[in-house]
Motif scaffolding. Structure first.
Motif, PDB file in Angstrom:
ATOM      1  N   THR A 142      22.985  39.151  40.051  1.00  0.00           N
ATOM      2  CA  THR A 142      23.641  40.371  39.576  1.00  0.00           C
ATOM      3  C   THR A 142      23.766  40.257  38.060  1.00  0.00           C
ATOM      4  N   PRO A 143      23.016  41.077  37.339  1.00  0.00           N
ATOM      5  CA  PRO A 143      23.095  40.960  35.874  1.00  0.00           C
ATOM      6  C   PRO A 143      24.454  41.415  35.356  1.00  0.00           C
ATOM      7  N   ASP A 144      24.773  40.988  34.119  1.00  0.00           N
ATOM      8  CA  ASP A 144      26.033  41.412  33.494  1.00  0.00           C
ATOM      9  C   ASP A 144      25.954  42.846  32.988  1.00  0.00           C
ATOM     10  N   GLY A 145      24.746  43.388  32.925  1.00  0.00           N
ATOM     11  CA  GLY A 145      24.602  44.770  32.450  1.00  0.00           C
ATOM     12  C   GLY A 145      23.149  45.076  32.192  1.00  0.00           C
ATOM     13  N   GLU A 146      22.907  46.277  31.680  1.00  0.00           N
ATOM     14  CA  GLU A 146      21.542  46.705  31.374  1.00  0.00           C
ATOM     15  C   GLU A 146      21.418  46.946  29.882  1.00  0.00           C
ATOM     16  N   ILE A 147      20.201  46.747  29.363  1.00  0.00           N
ATOM     17  CA  ILE A 147      19.921  47.083  27.967  1.00  0.00           C
ATOM     18  C   ILE A 147      18.452  47.486  27.875  1.00  0.00           C
ATOM     19  N   GLY A 148      18.177  48.583  27.196  1.00  0.00           N
ATOM     20  CA  GLY A 148      16.790  49.006  27.004  1.00  0.00           C
ATOM     21  C   GLY A 148      16.090  47.948  26.184  1.00  0.00           C
ATOM     22  N   ALA A 149      15.200  47.162  26.788  1.00  0.00           N
ATOM     23  CA  ALA A 149      14.655  45.989  26.111  1.00  0.00           C
ATOM     24  C   ALA A 149      13.144  45.997  25.999  1.00  0.00           C
ATOM     25  N   VAL A 150      12.449  46.776  26.836  1.00  0.00           N
ATOM     26  CA  VAL A 150      10.985  46.715  26.787  1.00  0.00           C
ATOM     27  C   VAL A 150      10.462  47.496  25.590  1.00  0.00           C
TER      28      VAL A 150
END
Ligand code: ATP
Ligand code: MG
Length: 582
Positions: free
Chosen positions: A392-400
């Motif tokens: 379970t990630p700590d959150g999302e970030i637009g990374a690509v």
């Protein structure tokens, strides 16, 4: 009336050696500007006329939203920028200098501090607000690569305005008024422009948008939808992600021996030899990149792992834009020593929570998606590692890194990557500067409330170059009438006095009717040279008084379409005035 016989103007046949973009080449050749040093230019009469027209339109639209003009010094004492933290933050881009007593100063790159201090000095009650102030002023920035002529100067003119409100709703209204005014400004100036989201809201949801002029020579990369009007810079862009799955609807996690698979492709090939009941591609693998972050004011770097599909590259600049003001960098071997559980080349998210390493995923790694990723052991990967089941990630970030063909988060159509020039920026600054300088107002109950600000910029000198960039053709400049240095460029050709008399009389008649005239009254200059100059200078209507005068006609030319019409001399003034007004 501008007469070419006396106008302070020399056109050049050849391109300046240092010119990289058409606007630079043409503005120099047409005698609008001259270079003094890298990123530092002088404005000659025709250039100044265009610049003044841009300023006039900007002033009219600022007045229409009730913004009042002020003017600040460019020379600013260091203490004022110390107080906001920008003496340090601005780094090498700030021009710094000392006076005869050794006191330190800077040349203003932008003026939030001075506006905040001015308002604080004058206003104290809620009754004073809202307020909007602006100035048109020379700014100084020691840009790393001043290029493209006046598109990126080290000394340049900016219109900067600031709004002051007591509530978030007030700020939203001021922001909207400015945004609308900017739309009118750039429409009236004749720009093709887009409004692009500049921040994805990671910074507390405050709005920030850029006005961009799409052009191949632009320095800014942005993303626009091929279908709807969605546009964003590459830091703020959001792309559509696949629909989430049910995390329980996958095979059980499987740890696999995968020695000698140094690249994603070798790993994929190995997986496909293993008969796992499915054909794998790089897009089925989860790549985990180890970064480090440092919060403002802290000296500690913390590890951050970011997960993206294995067929995608990570865009560090995009991540940085969203984490700002926190800094982010690639982690080195010494940083990895902090977390011995991370096995280089075989990092998987399964253990990151236990290892107390922060883990963010790109939104493409949707809830319930299954991945092949590192098993956190040398020479081993794990398959069917599921978000929401195995990690379970700590959150999302637009990374690509965004690619042409990624899908629009609004309408699902393909996006395309484009280049543009930033013309202006509207930004909900919030309370940062008001807090730094203690700008408050007493409310109805006599309690102090901190003021919230918006900051809005238009590059005035840049707008001239950007317009030249968007409107020129192979022959020269080609101004929209609203900024053109004249409405009509009258060319008198030949040696015949009668030609010059007729041309002068037309020029006088037009001027009397309020038409702005540029008159090529030079004697002894060949018609060919005069025509070339007229095309280069870019006045929208060209009138030729020459050989045809013997037949009682003059020629009217449209600079942009090159459409030519013969007009009887007797009707010339009326016909030209009508063409100018159409
Ligand atoms: P850029 O990304 O192009 O450096 P910026 O984000 O630094 O721009 P702002 O600080 O928002 O720009 O300044 C407001 C406006 O001033 C910009 O939208 C741009 O039109 C103009 N501007 C900024 N820097 C320059 C420059 N070096 N030369 C000319 N105009 C500039
Ligand atoms: Mg800049």
């Amino acid at each position: 009336m501008l007469r070419l016989s006396t106008l302070f103007l020399r056109t050049l046949r050849d391109d300046p050696a240092d010119a990289e973009v058409p606007s630079h080449r043409l503005l120099v050749r047409a005698g609008y500007v001259r270079r003094v040093a890298p990123g530092i230019y002088s404005w000659l009469p025709l250039g100044l006329a265009v610049l003044n027209s841009v300023e006039r339109v900007v002033r009219e639209e600022m007045a229409s939203i009730g913004s009042q003009e002020v003017h600040f010094p460019a020379l600013i004492p260091r203490e004022i920028f110390e107080a906001s933290g920008r003496w340090a933050d601005y780094g090498d881009a700030l021009f710094r200098l000392r006076d005869r007593k050794g006191a330190e100063y800077l040349l203003g790159p932008t003026h939030e501090e001075l506006f905040t201090l001015l308002v604080k000095g004058e206003y104290s009650s809620y009754k004073d607000y809202p307020l909007s102030l602006y100035q048109i002023q020379t700014k100084f920035r020691d840009e790393a690569r001043p290029r493209a002529g006046i598109l990126r100067g080290r000394e340049f003119i900016m219109k900067d305005s600031y709004s002051f409100d007591l509530s978030d709703e007030g700020l939203a209204a001021s922001y909207k008024a400015h945004r609308d005014a900017y739309e009118r400004i750039f429409t009236r100036l004749g720009f093709d422009y887009r409004i692009a989201f500049a921040m994805s809201g990671a910074m507390g949801g405050s709005a920030s948008e850029e006005f961009l002029a799409p052009t191949p020579s632009g320095e800014d990369t942005f993303v626009q939808c091929t279908n709807c009007d969605y546009a964003a810079n590459t830091e703020a862009v959001e792309i559509a992600a696949p629909a989430p799955h049910d995390p329980t609807d996958h095979d059980a996690q499987q740890v696999l021996d995968t020695p000698d698979t140094p690249t994603i492709q070798t790993l994929v090939d190995r997986l496909n030899e293993m008969d796992l009941g499915k054909e794998f591609t790089a897009a089925d693998t989860l790549k985990n990149v180890v970064l480090k972050t440092r919060a403002p004011g802290s000296d500690e770097w913390e590890l951050l792992v970011v997960g993206v599909p294995g067929d995608r590259d990570v865009d560090l600049k995009r991540i940085g834009g969203q984490l700002e003001p926190t800094e982010v960098e690639q982690a080195g071997p010494e940083d990895l020593a902090q977390a011995p559980q991370l096995v280089k080349g075989y990092i998987g998210p399964q253990i990151l929570a236990d290892a107390k390493v922060r883990y963010l995923v790109d939104p493409l790694v949707v809830e319930g998606s299954a991945w092949v990723t590192g098993a956190n052991q040398l020479d081993r990967h794990a398959a069917f590692v599921v978000r929401g089941r195995d990690f379970t990630p700590d959150g999302e970030i637009g990374a690509v890194e965004i690619r042409d063909g990624d899908l629009c988060s609004r309408c699902g159509s393909p996006l395309k990557i484009s280049r543009g020039i930033e013309l202006g920026h509207v930004f909900q600054l919030g309370r940062k500067f008001a807090e730094a300088f203690g700008l408050t107002a007493l409310d109805q109950n006599g309690k102090p409330v901190t003021v919230t600000m918006g900051s809005y910029g238009v590059g005035i000198t840049r707008a001239v170059a950007a317009l030249a960039e968007q409107t020129h053709d192979e022959k020269g400049l080609c101004w929209p009438r609203i900024v053109a240095p004249a409405d009509v460029h009258i060319v008198a050709t030949g040696k015949d006095d009668a030609v010059f008399e007729a041309a002068t009389s037309i020029a006088d008649g037009l001027e009397a009717g309020g038409v702005r005239v540029l008159y090529d009254d030079r004697r002894g200059v060949s018609p060919g040279v005069k025509f070339k100059d007229a095309e280069l200078l870019g006045v929208p209507t060209i009138v030729i008084v020459g050989k045809n005068l013997a037949d009682g006609v003059i020629e009217l030319r449209d600079r942009r379409t090159d459409e030519r019409t013969d007009v009887p001399v007797a009707d010339a003034v009326d016909a030209i005035a009508a063409a100018v007004r159409s």
